[in-house]
Scaffold this motif. Structure first.
Motif, mmCIF file in Angstrom:
data_model
loop_
_atom_site.group_PDB
_atom_site.id
_atom_site.type_symbol
_atom_site.label_atom_id
_atom_site.label_comp_id
_atom_site.label_asym_id
_atom_site.label_seq_id
_atom_site.Cartn_x
_atom_site.Cartn_y
_atom_site.Cartn_z
ATOM 1 N N TRP A 415 0.827 -1.202 0.000
ATOM 2 C CA TRP A 415 0.000 0.000 0.000
ATOM 3 C C TRP A 415 0.860 1.250 0.000
ATOM 4 C CZ3 TRP A 415 -4.375 -0.859 4.180
ATOM 5 C CH2 TRP A 415 -5.468 -1.461 3.552
ATOM 6 N N CYS A 416 0.337 2.294 -0.581
ATOM 7 C CA CYS A 416 0.914 3.616 -0.387
ATOM 8 C C CYS A 416 0.492 4.083 1.000
ATOM 9 C CB CYS A 416 0.406 4.586 -1.445
ATOM 10 S SG CYS A 416 0.887 6.299 -1.150
ATOM 11 N N THR A 417 1.460 4.381 1.858
ATOM 12 C CA THR A 417 1.141 4.732 3.243
ATOM 13 C C THR A 417 1.045 6.234 3.466
ATOM 14 O OG1 THR A 417 3.507 4.538 3.781
ATOM 15 C CG2 THR A 417 2.111 2.623 4.199
ATOM 16 N N GLY A 418 1.011 7.032 2.400
ATOM 17 C CA GLY A 418 0.642 8.430 2.535
ATOM 18 C C GLY A 418 1.764 9.433 2.612
ATOM 19 N N SER A 419 2.984 9.004 2.915
ATOM 20 C CA SER A 419 4.105 9.944 3.013
ATOM 21 C C SER A 419 5.395 9.209 2.687
ATOM 22 C CB SER A 419 4.194 10.545 4.415
ATOM 23 O OG SER A 419 5.302 11.412 4.525
ATOM 24 N N GLY A 420 6.323 9.941 2.090
ATOM 25 C CA GLY A 420 7.622 9.372 1.773
ATOM 26 C C GLY A 420 7.656 8.558 0.501
ATOM 27 N N TYR A 421 6.529 8.420 -0.161
ATOM 28 C CA TYR A 421 6.489 7.584 -1.358
ATOM 29 C C TYR A 421 6.996 8.355 -2.571
ATOM 30 C CZ TYR A 421 2.092 10.097 -2.219
ATOM 31 O OH TYR A 421 1.143 11.075 -2.407
ATOM 32 N N ILE A 422 7.444 7.613 -3.557
ATOM 33 C CA ILE A 422 7.827 8.160 -4.862
ATOM 34 C C ILE A 422 7.013 7.429 -5.915
ATOM 35 C CG2 ILE A 422 9.698 8.602 -6.489
ATOM 36 C CD1 ILE A 422 11.649 8.547 -4.199
ATOM 37 N N ASP A 442 -4.337 7.802 -0.534
ATOM 38 C CA ASP A 442 -3.128 7.004 -0.704
ATOM 39 C C ASP A 442 -3.466 5.541 -1.002
ATOM 40 O OD1 ASP A 442 -4.232 6.668 1.793
ATOM 41 O OD2 ASP A 442 -2.423 7.200 2.916
ATOM 42 N N VAL A 443 -4.384 4.957 -0.203
ATOM 43 C CA VAL A 443 -4.804 3.578 -0.445
ATOM 44 C C VAL A 443 -5.501 3.460 -1.797
ATOM 45 C CG1 VAL A 443 -6.266 1.694 0.383
ATOM 46 C CG2 VAL A 443 -4.982 3.092 2.017
ATOM 47 N N ALA A 444 -6.357 4.427 -2.103
ATOM 48 C CA ALA A 444 -7.069 4.398 -3.381
ATOM 49 C C ALA A 444 -6.094 4.479 -4.547
ATOM 50 C CB ALA A 444 -8.072 5.552 -3.447
ATOM 51 N N THR A 489 -13.158 3.616 0.119
ATOM 52 C CA THR A 489 -12.444 3.196 -1.092
ATOM 53 C C THR A 489 -12.839 1.786 -1.494
ATOM 54 O OG1 THR A 489 -10.558 4.622 -0.554
ATOM 55 C CG2 THR A 489 -10.163 2.808 -2.084
ATOM 56 N N ALA A 490 -12.948 0.893 -0.505
ATOM 57 C CA ALA A 490 -13.314 -0.485 -0.801
ATOM 58 C C ALA A 490 -14.717 -0.583 -1.397
ATOM 59 C CB ALA A 490 -13.222 -1.330 0.475
#
Length: 772
Positions: A415-422, A442-444, A489-490
């Motif tokens: 999952w994308c956890t909302g911060s720090g992702y690229i 982020d999850v979506a 989202t689900a």
């Protein structure tokens, strides 16, 4: 990529998935967003062209990793025309299609950015690691990965987090989980059979026993479902620890989103993002300020006098027009970067306002996107530096980031956890940028990418540290927002079971999407089942029914086997995050369940006229001021804290449940002593009525008591500045080593004592089964 001018998501109009929730902007507002003002004061810093002072250099020349001999073998080619290109002065009209290819991304007319860098090509002074002489894995042998551009530091990215005997013991998780599930199901089957035998022999019903079995099943379902997932840990995770080296690197737009946070918190994150060990002409740091703070704009502009890669952006919000919160802010930033000199970067990175990245963040995460052309997004864990001792509210995400996410990553469901992702811009364009209309964008985002056949990665390295909410109310709002956003989202994705949005998902990816949304919805049943415990005890009915003493003996022994196997499974499963962290998480699921259940009912079930409301937790009443309960000097007195948390934050439910249950246990025990005679009869009465091992009521009561105990005795925390180590010259701050760890406190010791007593009682009951 699709053309910017034809992209509906760029205008904040939403997409087909969320289309029913969006409102189109009027033509004049669209023109204002799509035309570039001559002054452009709110995007470009006023003094971003001045040279950088040596005292504010962005790289640390003393950097080394794992004490490996460090040498730099960078690919230095002046005519390099590969896929990694610096920001070009490519200016395009809004009607033109946006195409990224190295050949057509350069303009014959140099822009300000080009003039700035054509005589100053930044060279990284940091030596990252000794480069491997030949690729350690075929995945690195790509023709578009230049030799010596990616270094493999270790076969596992979490090699420095946990190792040794813990890792070997963790290999037993699938076996222990399977055994635990088998024993527990056998125990429940025996319980059911004994109730049926008892009813046939005594010609009477045992409703209390049936209700207690239903409660145990209800409480165990989340654990059993999660165990099915953790058994997949037998699939070995093979993500390596990588570093991007040299200066021929991709261009990245680093977004920092904020909306009303304290200036010093935001600027610490901003300076940390600037302090990356990354060529300065290959990344930009952009503050997306949804609060339109004049003081933040001034602070960013001051940094812009010495840093040419600094930008401030604040979008215009029109009253009555949905602005879609963080997702809308990110999409606005994506649009505006296309208008900057050089156009948009090849990758986009995002940081929350309080998440300070480590210096190697970009170089650690990007390689995972570069070695796989289908990798859409890579994300490190969210870690925190202001978690109080014992973490009484279970605010750290350690169990999720150290246990759950690695397993999800092994199954291809990170999952994308909302911060720090690229994230790769191509992937964002394919899903129409960040989806609007969700509290969990982020999850979506990561789910939609998986549904389109893209890959996601979890980089298990400590690369960012932020802050947890420092008051009870903010914590509730944050966690209920996460839960409701996940369910929302689900629902829109049909629980990842079918539909066009998830067509290309694997079975494991669909199961993951279904599981974690279902667990949030399940809090409704879990909360309802809690009421049955005090009712049964007050009713005076036995929790366990049996036809004869032999059946009771085997019930006691089966209960012992199921309980001890569960304790052992927990101990091994919690190893990566820490045993006490896992136990806190188990208690958190119980005391937080009523809040999440209430929000789900209000958001998805009740109409507005019956109390339905927006998808977020809203406390009753009004608060004249913050409790400031973790500040030993400014916290409100205990009466105010108790009143606020019990009534404004509805913890009166927790208090009432605990007192009613304790009263029911006392009454039930009194009946046993009053109605029975002899040690055996009294012991069996107590055991089958209130104290059936492992004393479930005790675990539930101590868990639901947490909000009350927090109000009475909240943890004390030092000022945030005391948790940081700040460079006096640059102002860059990073958490201290001590602040990155959760201290062991009295609450953890108390809970462990209670858990030990319950386990010891289970052993006593087991031993006694051989003597009566």
């Amino acid at each position: 990529m699709s053309g910017y001018g034809n992209n509906p998501y760029a205008h904040g109009q939403g997409n087909q998935w969320y289309g029913e929730e969006m409102v189109e902007m009027d033509e004049r507002d669209q023109q204002q967003q799509h035309q570039r003002s001559e002054s452009y004061d709110r995007v470009a810093p006023r003094a971003a062209v001045k040279p950088v002072r040596p005292g504010l250099a962005l790289n640390n020349s003393n950097y080394s990793s794992n004490n490996i001999s460090t040498t730099t073998t960078a690919v230095a080619s002046t005519d390099y025309n590969g896929p990694y290109t610096p920001y070009s002065p490519y200016r395009r009209s809004m009607a033109e299609s946006f195409v990224t290819s190295p050949g057509d991304s350069r303009s014959a007319t140099p822009s300000l950015a080009t003039l700035k860098y054509q005589n100053h090509h930044f060279q990284s002074h940091a030596s990252l690691t000794e480069l491997v002489s030949q690729p350690s894995s075929p995945v690195l042998a790509k023709d578009w990965v230049q030799p010596g551009s990616i270094a493999r530091l270790h076969d596992r990215d979490d090699a420095d987090i946990w190792k040794g005997w813990k890792r070997w013991l963790f290999h037993l998780v699938p076996i222990l989980t399977f055994a635990n599930m088998g024993l527990y199901i056998a125990y429940l089957a025996l319980r059911i059979a004994c109730v049926i035998f008892a009813q046939n022999v005594n010609h009477m019903a045992f409703p209390g026993a049936w209700v207690f079995i239903a409660i145990e099943i209800a409480v165990s379902i989340p654990s059993l479902m999660h165990n099915c997932w953790t058994m997949m840990a037998m699939k070995k995770r093979s993500r390596a620890k990588l570093r991007l080296t040299g200066d021929e690197v991709p261009t990245v737009d680093v977004f920092i989103t904020c909306c009303g946070e304290e200036d010093d918190v935001v600027m610490d994150t901003f300076r940390g993002a600037l302090d990356q060990d990354y060529p300065r002409d290959r990344f930009r740091v952009i503050l997306l300020d949804d609060g339109a703070s004049a003081s933040l704009e001034d602070a960013v502009n001051q940094l812009g006098q010495t840093h040419p890669n600094v930008f401030y952006m604040a979008r215009k919000k029109i009253p009555g027009v949905p602005h879609h919160f963080k997702a809308g802010n990110l999409n606005y930033g994506l649009d505006q970067t296309r208008l900057l000199p050089g156009g948009a970067g090849q990758f986009m990175a995002a940081l929350d306002a309080d998440m300070i990245p480590e210096q190697e963040w970009l170089r650690a995460v990007l390689p995972h996107l570069l070695i796989d052309p289908k990798m859409a997004l890579a994300c490190p864990p969210q870690l925190f530096y202001n978690t109080p001792p014992s973490d009484p509210l279970a605010q750290s995400l350690d169990f999720f980031v150290h246990v759950i996410e690695p397993i999800k990553d092994a199954m291809g469901v990170a999952w994308c956890t909302g911060s720090g992702y690229i994230v790769r811009r191509d992937a964002l364009d394919e899903i129409g940028n960040f989806p609007l209309g969700s509290l969990a964008e982020d999850v979506a985002t990561s789910t939609l990418m998986l549904g389109k056949g893209w890959h996601t990665a979890y980089v298990h390295e400590p690369l960012q540290f932020g802050t947890v909410p420092d008051d009870y109310g903010s914590h509730l709002k944050q966690r209920t927002r996460w839960a409701i956003g996940t369910v929302d989202t689900a629902v829109k994705l049909k629980f990842s079971l079918f539909g066009e949005a998830v067509r290309q998902m694997s079975v494991a990816q669909r199961f993951s999407g279904f599981l974690y949304a279902t667990l949030s919805v399940y809090t409704i049943l879990l909360t309802a089942s809690m009421f049955a415990i005090p009712i049964i005890l007050l009713w005076g009915k036995p929790l366990v029914a049996y036809a004869n003493d032999e059946q009771l003996r085997w019930l006691m022994r089966a209960c012992f086997a199921a309980t001890l196997s569960n304790r052992l499974c927990e101990f091994v499963l919690f190893i990566p995050a820490g045993y006490h962290t896992g136990q806190r998480g188990s208690r958190y699921q119980l005391w937080m369940a009523p809040y999440i259940a209430l929000c789900i009912v209000r958001a998805f079930i009740l109409p507005t006229w019956l109390g339905g409301q927006a998808q977020a937790f809203k406390p009753t009443g009004s608060l004249s001021s913050a409790l400031e309960e973790r500040d030993p000097k400014r916290r409100k007195n205990m009466f105010v804290r108790l009143t606020t948390i019990l009534f404004n934050y509805m913890a009166i439910f927790h208090l009432s449940f605990v007192y009613v249950t304790v009263a029911a246990v006392i009454l039930s025990s009194y009946r046993c002593f009053f109605q029975q005679s002899g040690f055996k009869d009294v012991f069996i009465c107590l055991m089958t009525h209130a104290f059936w091992p492992p004393c479930t009521f005790l675990f539930i009561c101590t868990s639901l008591w947490i909000p009350v105990s927090y109000a009475i005795d909240p943890p004390s925390m030092p000022d945030r500045e005391d948790l940081l180590k700040r460079d006096s010259k640059t102002g860059v701050a990073h958490p201290t080593s001590k602040s990155k760890r959760i201290a062991f406190g009295g609450q953890a010791a108390w809970f462990e004592l209670e858990y030990t007593v319950a386990t010891a009682w289970t052993i006593v009951v087991f031993v006694y089964s051989f003597f009566f």
